[in-house]
Motif scaffolding. Sequence first.
Motif, mmCIF file in Angstrom:
data_model
loop_
_atom_site.group_PDB
_atom_site.id
_atom_site.type_symbol
_atom_site.label_atom_id
_atom_site.label_comp_id
_atom_site.label_asym_id
_atom_site.label_seq_id
_atom_site.Cartn_x
_atom_site.Cartn_y
_atom_site.Cartn_z
ATOM 1 N N LYS A 417 15.010 37.782 3.900
ATOM 2 C CA LYS A 417 15.426 39.176 3.796
ATOM 3 C C LYS A 417 16.923 39.298 3.551
ATOM 4 C CE LYS A 417 11.712 41.046 6.689
ATOM 5 N NZ LYS A 417 11.376 41.693 7.988
ATOM 6 N N LYS A 418 17.691 38.345 4.043
ATOM 7 C CA LYS A 418 19.134 38.360 3.835
ATOM 8 C C LYS A 418 19.529 37.655 2.543
ATOM 9 C CE LYS A 418 20.151 40.447 7.711
ATOM 10 N NZ LYS A 418 20.784 41.785 7.736
ATOM 11 N N GLY A 419 18.536 37.215 1.783
ATOM 12 C CA GLY A 419 18.819 36.605 0.490
ATOM 13 C C GLY A 419 19.059 35.116 0.518
ATOM 14 N N PHE A 420 18.819 34.446 1.671
ATOM 15 C CA PHE A 420 19.072 33.016 1.778
ATOM 16 C C PHE A 420 17.824 32.208 1.439
ATOM 17 C CE2 PHE A 420 22.633 34.547 4.265
ATOM 18 C CZ PHE A 420 23.637 33.649 3.935
ATOM 19 N N SER A 421 18.045 31.067 0.825
ATOM 20 C CA SER A 421 16.973 30.108 0.561
ATOM 21 C C SER A 421 17.523 28.706 0.797
ATOM 22 C CB SER A 421 16.471 30.247 -0.879
ATOM 23 O OG SER A 421 17.527 29.997 -1.802
ATOM 24 N N ILE A 422 16.627 27.733 0.893
ATOM 25 C CA ILE A 422 17.061 26.345 1.098
ATOM 26 C C ILE A 422 17.611 25.794 -0.209
ATOM 27 C CG2 ILE A 422 16.301 24.005 1.654
ATOM 28 C CD1 ILE A 422 14.241 25.179 3.539
ATOM 29 N N SER A 423 18.835 25.300 -0.149
ATOM 30 C CA SER A 423 19.455 24.748 -1.350
ATOM 31 C C SER A 423 19.307 23.236 -1.435
ATOM 32 C CB SER A 423 20.939 25.118 -1.396
ATOM 33 O OG SER A 423 21.613 24.606 -0.244
ATOM 34 N N THR A 424 19.432 22.551 -0.299
ATOM 35 C CA THR A 424 19.261 21.106 -0.274
ATOM 36 C C THR A 424 18.969 20.674 1.151
ATOM 37 O OG1 THR A 424 20.227 18.988 -0.951
ATOM 38 C CG2 THR A 424 21.687 20.543 0.156
ATOM 39 N N LYS A 425 18.583 19.441 1.299
ATOM 40 C CA LYS A 425 18.268 18.902 2.627
ATOM 41 C C LYS A 425 18.669 17.444 2.671
ATOM 42 C CE LYS A 425 13.528 18.087 1.072
ATOM 43 N NZ LYS A 425 12.094 18.380 1.281
ATOM 44 N N PHE A 426 18.816 16.947 3.877
ATOM 45 C CA PHE A 426 19.172 15.544 4.087
ATOM 46 C C PHE A 426 18.321 14.985 5.230
ATOM 47 C CE2 PHE A 426 21.321 12.224 6.417
ATOM 48 C CZ PHE A 426 21.675 11.345 5.404
ATOM 49 N N PRO A 427 17.704 13.813 5.002
ATOM 50 C CA PRO A 427 17.615 13.109 3.726
ATOM 51 C C PRO A 427 16.730 13.862 2.744
ATOM 52 C CG PRO A 427 16.229 12.060 5.356
ATOM 53 C CD PRO A 427 16.978 13.124 6.085
ATOM 54 N N LEU A 428 16.753 13.468 1.477
ATOM 55 C CA LEU A 428 16.015 14.213 0.460
ATOM 56 C C LEU A 428 14.520 14.214 0.737
ATOM 57 C CD1 LEU A 428 17.901 13.088 -2.783
ATOM 58 C CD2 LEU A 428 18.100 15.253 -1.530
ATOM 59 N N GLU A 429 14.030 13.159 1.423
ATOM 60 C CA GLU A 429 12.593 13.083 1.722
ATOM 61 C C GLU A 429 12.219 13.806 3.017
ATOM 62 O OE1 GLU A 429 14.529 9.278 3.281
ATOM 63 O OE2 GLU A 429 14.654 10.571 1.509
ATOM 64 N N LEU A 430 13.185 14.536 3.604
ATOM 65 C CA LEU A 430 12.908 15.276 4.835
ATOM 66 C C LEU A 430 11.738 16.230 4.626
ATOM 67 C CD1 LEU A 430 13.888 15.926 7.757
ATOM 68 C CD2 LEU A 430 15.266 17.752 6.745
#
Length: 576
Positions: A417-430
């Motif tokens: 609702k605030k306009g946020f989304s997941i951009s990246t994660k660590f580790p990539l296979e998380l």
Amino acid sequence: MYLLHTSELNLYEFFADDIPDYAILSHTWGLEEVSFRDLMDRDASELDRLAGYSKYVGIGVNDDRNVSREAQDTLQEEVVLICRRAPYAWIGTCCIDKSSSAELNEAINSMFQWYRNSQMCYAYLVDVSTGPLGNKANGTEWKAFRQSRWFTRGWTLQELIAPKQLKFYDQNWREFGTKLSLADQISRITGIEVQHFTNDFAGASIAQKMSWMSKRTTTRVEDIAYGMLGILDINMSLHYGSGMKAFLKLQQKIVKGSDDESIFAWTDPSLAESGIFAQSPAAFAGSGDVVKSKFPRLDRPPYTVTNRGLAIELFLYVQSSTDHRSKFPSGSRSLTRTPLHCARQGQATPLAIQLKKVSQCSFTDFVRSSPESLSNWHMPLEEPPRKLAYIRPIYTPVLETKLEDKQFFIPKDSLIKKGFSISTKFPLELDVETTSNAIDPFFERGQSWKVALKKGQNLAAVFFERKTSVVRYNLTDLDYWIRFGLILRVSQETMSWDIVALRKNQTFEKVLEPYLDSHYHWIQTQESHITTLEDNSRLYVSAREKLWRNVRCDSMDITIEKREFTRSPRSSILWS
């Protein structure tokens, strides 16, 4: 005390000043030991059948070892030489009437002094067969000595430290050294400094003395405490059947007569929360270098044991509120650290333990938090506040959860609702997935992102972003990204977390660098945090815990409030 006449093999009782010179035998107990009752009501033919009888007549071998009569005569001569110095001997297996609780109590409380007052102590190592040990001793001989059961038993610790003279004999009653000639080897085997078992054991701290027993075992659980009475200069009544309560009682007796705070400097990774006292000497395994120290600024009045726990004046040092790294809580509890009057050898910084309030409503009752570690306490410029507190005897074991049960939930709907989304994660296979109400224990707030740490993963990070615009003075739009990261770490089943607001041109890799450092210190002091994002929005983050379907689930509650204000017409930026 009862003494065994070395020629007659009869027991005689002596009192106080009438005690004659005597030798003493140190050995590990085996099967069919000769007891007090065996000697008092003895039948020579029956005694001869006991495996332990050979220790008393000097033949340390059995017939099945094919030892010649000439060799047996030699062994008999060795024992004659041993006994020549003292006609009497004290042996723990047969010189204590264990049928009398009063005599057993007196013997155990007096045993250290009995070893101390002996003319000679003979350590008989039944599992060592070797010639004289010296500079030319081969590796096999040293290995047999290092691995001897004598170095692993609880009662033999005082038998090493107390005697002024101690000689070692192998299973064939051949002498192969004294505790002075073998001092360096014994020190490496036991972890005890040479001076402490050859001269000044009283100069060691309580933590050091406890560490000497940390890797030893006893047949009876209570004997792990009773075997240290003389070393700690403590007298106490014995209560077999009390289990590890005997060790807790020992520590309570110590603090009544000693101000050595190294007794509190222990670690136990099996506990999530604990009282101030350790549950066994094993907790002091890493405290062999902790020494008693005095820091004048930290002087406090005497502490005492009460029915609410240890009553002690604490120096409560709470980290700055700007320090936002936190421990995942199990309820709303305040954490603090308090220093002790002890330090590592060679260091001038006091050690500290972390404490936590028993409940939010309690202002004086604490438990020890994160007992798996000790930390150094750096003296603040201003003296920390003092407070009389009670450290409650509450012991909570670490939950044995499976690695796949480490699940963390982040509110998805409120961030979307605030306009946020997941951009990246660590580790990539998380593993990050969207939950439905059926599998989300926090479903009352809508859908969540579930972060699941797999086997071998103890650090995870999820970064969020939203695109926003700002109106410049020439009325053109400038697009840029508002970003923040949530960083999670699991250590000893304890969850730590951090929230980071990324600034302009700051990369994810740069933000993660300090967290990838194994020496990075996560300060676990708060359960919530407020920070400001790049667009001046306020980010509120808190943590909570829930047991759901027998799985411990941790959740991050994230709230974002946009601060609306308008600058003067001359301002280059207008915020909306």
